[in-house]
Design a protein around this motif. Sequence first.
Motif, short mmCIF file in Angstrom:
data_model
loop_
_atom_site.label_atom_id
_atom_site.label_comp_id
_atom_site.label_asym_id
_atom_site.label_seq_id
_atom_site.Cartn_x
_atom_site.Cartn_y
_atom_site.Cartn_z
N LEU A 297 -94.76 -8.43 -34.49
CA LEU A 297 -94.72 -9.78 -34.77
C LEU A 297 -94.00 -10.55 -33.63
CD1 LEU A 297 -95.27 -11.92 -37.09
CD2 LEU A 297 -93.07 -11.59 -38.09
N ASP B 140 -99.25 -14.93 -41.25
CA ASP B 140 -98.48 -13.67 -40.93
C ASP B 140 -99.39 -12.70 -40.22
OD1 ASP B 140 -96.54 -11.55 -41.11
OD2 ASP B 140 -95.97 -12.18 -42.98
N ARG B 141 -99.04 -11.48 -40.01
CA ARG B 141 -99.59 -10.44 -39.31
C ARG B 141 -101.27 -10.19 -40.13
NH1 ARG B 141 -97.69 -5.84 -38.41
NH2 ARG B 141 -99.29 -5.32 -36.81
N ARG C 289 -97.31 -8.81 -44.37
CA ARG C 289 -96.66 -8.69 -42.84
C ARG C 289 -97.55 -7.52 -42.23
NH1 ARG C 289 -92.19 -9.49 -40.79
NH2 ARG C 289 -92.81 -11.59 -41.64
#
Length: 209
Positions: A93, A120-121, A151
Amino acid sequence: LDRWLERGEAVKTLHSELQLTFDTRRPSNPFVFGSTPSTGWLAAVFGGPTSVLSDDGTTYFHWGLDVQRFFDLYQGNRVLVLRAHVASVTGNLRDVPIVDLPPLGGPNFLRGFIRYRFRDRAQAMASAEYRYPFFHYGLGYFFVDAGRVFRTLEDFTLNDMHVGFGGGIQLHTPAAAVFRIQLAATVREGMMFSLIFAPDLSARPQEDP
């Protein structure tokens, strides 16, 4: 993100992407315009590498999948559209600029929330939309969207999903949809009005009109 904020420098990236699309959408009634399909599939898979030019060798990979299924409920002009969308980016990240994290929110992705409200990822979203005609060159629609960011996709859960809902009207010619007027809402964040000049649902949030 902290890396770029600490350095106080602009982030320059080189982005490459390949997208493959499978489209069998069509009207199931010969008297219905081709611009308002009522049956078939639309699927797109996309991905590619991104290199951070302002860094020393940082490269990450992004990918996504968007699937839409059109169901003819009655005479080719009452249509249910179901959609599923997932996207993700590899890499730590800390190495990925925030603008390249998969977003949710906007006129097509998790409607009712402001554009890019969540990042987010990884992200996942599903929607259902019911369409019906109200005159020859226009249709109305109602929808509900649900999704959230994670995440990683391994963290996927149906808990704490963000939900948006609403409706609108779409005007079209025989050959193409022209625009949508849309009102979307959420339980916690109020309502949002949108005028959309590219009504077809795009495969990527970054292509959202």
